[in-house]
Design a protein around this motif. Structure first.
Motif, PDB file in Angstrom:
ATOM      1  N   GLY A 100      -1.407 -21.944 -11.485  1.00 23.16           N
ATOM      2  CA  GLY A 100      -2.711 -21.351 -11.761  1.00 23.16           C
ATOM      3  C   GLY A 100      -3.179 -20.367 -10.705  1.00 23.16           C
ATOM      4  N   VAL A 101      -2.487 -20.319  -9.583  1.00 27.25           N
ATOM      5  CA  VAL A 101      -2.881 -19.426  -8.489  1.00 27.25           C
ATOM      6  C   VAL A 101      -2.249 -18.051  -8.702  1.00 27.25           C
ATOM      7  CG1 VAL A 101      -2.808 -19.045  -6.003  1.00 27.25           C
ATOM      8  CG2 VAL A 101      -3.066 -21.368  -6.886  1.00 27.25           C
ATOM      9  N   ARG A 102      -3.064 -17.005  -8.644  1.00 28.34           N
ATOM     10  CA  ARG A 102      -2.554 -15.643  -8.740  1.00 28.34           C
ATOM     11  C   ARG A 102      -2.182 -15.166  -7.333  1.00 28.34           C
ATOM     12  NH1 ARG A 102      -2.390 -17.366 -12.888  1.00 28.34           N
ATOM     13  NH2 ARG A 102      -3.466 -16.808 -14.808  1.00 28.34           N
ATOM     14  N   THR A 103      -1.056 -14.499  -7.203  1.00 30.14           N
ATOM     15  CA  THR A 103      -0.624 -14.041  -5.889  1.00 30.14           C
ATOM     16  C   THR A 103      -0.576 -12.515  -5.826  1.00 30.14           C
ATOM     17  OG1 THR A 103       1.707 -14.242  -6.519  1.00 30.14           O
ATOM     18  CG2 THR A 103       0.718 -16.114  -5.409  1.00 30.14           C
ATOM     19  N   VAL A 104      -0.988 -11.989  -4.693  1.00 28.95           N
ATOM     20  CA  VAL A 104      -0.934 -10.552  -4.420  1.00 28.95           C
ATOM     21  C   VAL A 104      -0.208 -10.380  -3.091  1.00 28.95           C
ATOM     22  CG1 VAL A 104      -2.254  -8.472  -3.929  1.00 28.95           C
ATOM     23  CG2 VAL A 104      -3.060 -10.088  -5.673  1.00 28.95           C
ATOM     24  N   VAL A 105       0.803  -9.534  -3.073  1.00 30.28           N
ATOM     25  CA  VAL A 105       1.572  -9.295  -1.859  1.00 30.28           C
ATOM     26  C   VAL A 105       0.962  -8.143  -1.072  1.00 30.28           C
ATOM     27  CG1 VAL A 105       3.832  -8.643  -0.937  1.00 30.28           C
ATOM     28  CG2 VAL A 105       3.685 -10.186  -2.914  1.00 30.28           C
ATOM     29  N   SER A 124       1.286 -11.009  -8.957  1.00 24.78           N
ATOM     30  CA  SER A 124       0.496 -10.220  -9.901  1.00 24.78           C
ATOM     31  C   SER A 124       0.115  -8.868  -9.352  1.00 24.78           C
ATOM     32  CB  SER A 124      -0.788 -10.981 -10.284  1.00 24.78           C
ATOM     33  OG  SER A 124      -0.485 -12.187 -10.943  1.00 24.78           O
ATOM     34  N   GLY A 125       0.435  -8.634  -8.076  1.00 22.14           N
ATOM     35  CA  GLY A 125       0.070  -7.350  -7.494  1.00 22.14           C
ATOM     36  C   GLY A 125       0.789  -7.087  -6.189  1.00 22.14           C
ATOM     37  N   TRP A 126       0.859  -5.814  -5.838  1.00 25.02           N
ATOM     38  CA  TRP A 126       1.454  -5.346  -4.579  1.00 25.02           C
ATOM     39  C   TRP A 126       0.485  -4.324  -4.013  1.00 25.02           C
ATOM     40  CZ3 TRP A 126       6.328  -6.031  -2.098  1.00 25.02           C
ATOM     41  CH2 TRP A 126       6.648  -5.087  -1.117  1.00 25.02           C
ATOM     42  N   VAL A 127      -0.022  -4.576  -2.821  1.00 22.88           N
ATOM     43  CA  VAL A 127      -1.079  -3.738  -2.250  1.00 22.88           C
ATOM     44  C   VAL A 127      -0.727  -3.396  -0.807  1.00 22.88           C
ATOM     45  CG1 VAL A 127      -3.537  -3.587  -1.715  1.00 22.88           C
ATOM     46  CG2 VAL A 127      -2.792  -4.884  -3.704  1.00 22.88           C
ATOM     47  N   SER A 134     -12.626  -2.182  -0.907  1.00 25.55           N
ATOM     48  CA  SER A 134     -13.038  -2.089  -2.312  1.00 25.55           C
ATOM     49  C   SER A 134     -11.817  -2.120  -3.227  1.00 25.55           C
ATOM     50  CB  SER A 134     -13.854  -0.812  -2.551  1.00 25.55           C
ATOM     51  OG  SER A 134     -13.080   0.343  -2.258  1.00 25.55           O
ATOM     52  N   ARG A 135     -10.735  -1.471  -2.822  1.00 27.38           N
ATOM     53  CA  ARG A 135      -9.496  -1.496  -3.613  1.00 27.38           C
ATOM     54  C   ARG A 135      -8.946  -2.912  -3.677  1.00 27.38           C
ATOM     55  NH1 ARG A 135      -5.944  -0.742  -7.548  1.00 27.38           N
ATOM     56  NH2 ARG A 135      -3.787  -0.850  -6.849  1.00 27.38           N
ATOM     57  N   LEU A 136      -8.919  -3.602  -2.550  1.00 27.20           N
ATOM     58  CA  LEU A 136      -8.391  -4.972  -2.532  1.00 27.20           C
ATOM     59  C   LEU A 136      -9.230  -5.895  -3.401  1.00 27.20           C
ATOM     60  CD1 LEU A 136      -6.332  -6.962  -1.479  1.00 27.20           C
ATOM     61  CD2 LEU A 136      -7.748  -7.276   0.571  1.00 27.20           C
ATOM     62  N   LEU A 137     -10.550  -5.757  -3.330  1.00 27.21           N
ATOM     63  CA  LEU A 137     -11.420  -6.587  -4.163  1.00 27.21           C
ATOM     64  C   LEU A 137     -11.188  -6.297  -5.648  1.00 27.21           C
ATOM     65  CD1 LEU A 137     -14.679  -6.386  -2.053  1.00 27.21           C
ATOM     66  CD2 LEU A 137     -13.381  -8.483  -2.565  1.00 27.21           C
ATOM     67  N   SER A 138     -10.959  -5.040  -5.968  1.00 30.89           N
ATOM     68  CA  SER A 138     -10.679  -4.666  -7.356  1.00 30.89           C
ATOM     69  C   SER A 138      -9.390  -5.339  -7.837  1.00 30.89           C
ATOM     70  CB  SER A 138     -10.557  -3.149  -7.469  1.00 30.89           C
ATOM     71  OG  SER A 138     -10.194  -2.764  -8.782  1.00 30.89           O
ATOM     72  N   VAL A 139      -8.389  -5.378  -6.976  1.00 25.08           N
ATOM     73  CA  VAL A 139      -7.124  -6.024  -7.336  1.00 25.08           C
ATOM     74  C   VAL A 139      -7.324  -7.527  -7.500  1.00 25.08           C
ATOM     75  CG1 VAL A 139      -4.805  -6.596  -6.511  1.00 25.08           C
ATOM     76  CG2 VAL A 139      -5.680  -4.263  -6.262  1.00 25.08           C
ATOM     77  N   ILE A 140      -8.051  -8.149  -6.579  1.00 18.03           N
ATOM     78  CA  ILE A 140      -8.298  -9.593  -6.654  1.00 18.03           C
ATOM     79  C   ILE A 140      -8.972  -9.955  -7.979  1.00 18.03           C
ATOM     80  CG2 ILE A 140      -9.706 -11.463  -5.701  1.00 18.03           C
ATOM     81  CD1 ILE A 140      -9.182 -10.238  -2.914  1.00 18.03           C
ATOM     82  N   ARG A 141      -9.999  -9.200  -8.327  1.00 20.29           N
ATOM     83  CA  ARG A 141     -10.719  -9.501  -9.571  1.00 20.29           C
ATOM     84  C   ARG A 141      -9.870  -9.145 -10.788  1.00 20.29           C
ATOM     85  NH1 ARG A 141     -15.479  -7.457  -6.119  1.00 20.29           N
ATOM     86  NH2 ARG A 141     -16.501  -9.429  -5.577  1.00 20.29           N
ATOM     87  N   THR A 148      -1.862  -6.803 -13.896  1.00 20.09           N
ATOM     88  CA  THR A 148      -0.853  -6.600 -12.863  1.00 20.09           C
ATOM     89  C   THR A 148      -1.171  -5.292 -12.154  1.00 20.09           C
ATOM     90  OG1 THR A 148       0.853  -7.765 -14.130  1.00 20.09           O
ATOM     91  CG2 THR A 148       1.614  -6.284 -12.382  1.00 20.09           C
ATOM     92  N   HIS A 149      -1.211  -5.333 -10.825  1.00 29.89           N
ATOM     93  CA  HIS A 149      -1.618  -4.155 -10.062  1.00 29.89           C
ATOM     94  C   HIS A 149      -0.504  -3.666  -9.154  1.00 29.89           C
ATOM     95  CE1 HIS A 149      -6.041  -3.768 -10.854  1.00 29.89           C
ATOM     96  NE2 HIS A 149      -5.799  -4.950 -11.382  1.00 29.89           N
ATOM     97  N   LEU A 150      -0.170  -2.384  -9.301  1.00 30.94           N
ATOM     98  CA  LEU A 150       0.798  -1.703  -8.448  1.00 30.94           C
ATOM     99  C   LEU A 150       0.243  -0.328  -8.077  1.00 30.94           C
ATOM    100  CD1 LEU A 150       4.170  -2.310 -10.348  1.00 30.94           C
ATOM    101  CD2 LEU A 150       3.583  -3.227  -8.096  1.00 30.94           C
ATOM    102  N   PRO A 151       0.561   0.183  -6.885  1.00 32.43           N
ATOM    103  CA  PRO A 151       0.175   1.566  -6.571  1.00 32.43           C
ATOM    104  C   PRO A 151       0.837   2.507  -7.568  1.00 32.43           C
ATOM    105  CG  PRO A 151       0.868   0.389  -4.594  1.00 32.43           C
ATOM    106  CD  PRO A 151       1.226  -0.485  -5.753  1.00 32.43           C
ATOM    107  N   PRO A 152       0.126   3.494  -8.077  1.00 29.33           N
ATOM    108  CA  PRO A 152       0.711   4.428  -9.058  1.00 29.33           C
ATOM    109  C   PRO A 152       2.020   5.055  -8.590  1.00 29.33           C
ATOM    110  CG  PRO A 152      -1.656   4.749  -8.902  1.00 29.33           C
ATOM    111  CD  PRO A 152      -1.296   3.783  -7.818  1.00 29.33           C
TER     112      PRO A 152
END
Length: 255
Positions: A100-105, A124-127, A134-141, A148-152
């Protein structure tokens, strides 16, 4: 107000504490920090036991220590004698133990190959570590909404890596399927690290017969060494025999 529980995992203390403090300033974010994989797992277990589960794990891609009993689940980097592994393996372990835990690297630099491995491990993401708050908070939410969040700039490279990995796996699966049931059994023993004598004792065969089976396995897989055969087997989803006596299957694949 729905609060988001975030766990920052980074072995650079100043960075971890600074990021945790910045996130804690948000009215809807509760944040804790851990300096290692084992410490992170203890935090997750304690939170679950207290009914205060974490929602998002922010993990350093270069986190150092593998938790006891946690096997590297993806081939990110060689594991050294000191037990140091890539932090992406922690992501895979958390996915298994706490789905249930979402992970962001959090990464020092963009790397399509490692970002693809992170996604395969369950991230679920790479940041970038130097991204804005603000970008990190956007990814978390966003990851909490199943995004799924990746840099373009990474997207094309990551898609290429995932496509190549899928093709490589498909070819490996086809080769493994060419083996007889007995040869697959021998291959699983090889994946478990058993030598010829141990395989013979386990399968009640003569060492000569096992040698023949091993040669047939190498020939059909098109490789020249046991290590290469094991690597190919892993790509095809073939895991080791359970040394307690049975072959264990998880999710339709041997493990």
């Amino acid at each position: 107000m729905v609060r988001v529980r975030v766990l920052v995992v980074d072995d650079h203390r100043i960075f971890a504490e600074s990021l945790a403090a910045a996130l804690a300033a948000e009215p809807d974010v509760d944040v804790s920090a851990a300096g290692s994989g084992p410490a992170a797992l203890r935090c997750l277990e304690r939170g679950a036991a207290e009914g205060r589960r974490f929602d998002v794990l922010l993990v350093d891609a270069d986190l150092g220590v593998l938790a006891p009993g946690l096997r590297a689940a993806v081939p990110v980097r060689e594991v050294g004698a000191d037990g140091l592994v890539d932090g992406i393996s922690l992501v895979a372990g958390v996915r298994s133990a706490h789905p249930g835990v979402r992970t962001v690297v959090l990464a020092e630099k963009d790397d399509p190959r490692r970002a693809a491995l992170a996604l395969q491990a369950g991230a679920s993401g790479w940041v970038a570590k130097d991204c804005s708050l603000s970008r990190l908070l956007s990814v978390i939410r966003g990851v909490l909404r199943e995004e799924t969040h990746l840099p373009p700039a990474l997207l094309t490279g990551v898609l290429r890596e995932l496509t190549a990995a899928r093709k490589h796996r498909t070819e490996s699966e086809r080769l493994v399927e060419s083996l007889t049931p007995r040869e697959r059994e021998v291959l699983r023993c090889m994946v478990a690290g058993l030598g010829r004598k141990a395989v013979a004792e386990r399968l009640f065969l003569s060492p000569h017969t096992v040698r023949t089976h091993m040669q047939n396995v190498l020939g059909k897989l098109g490789v020249h060494s046991t290590l290469a055969a094991v690597a190919l087997a892993r790509r095809a989803g073939v895991g080791p025999v359970d040394l307690a006596g049975d072959v264990v299957e998880r999710g339709g694949q041997l493990a």
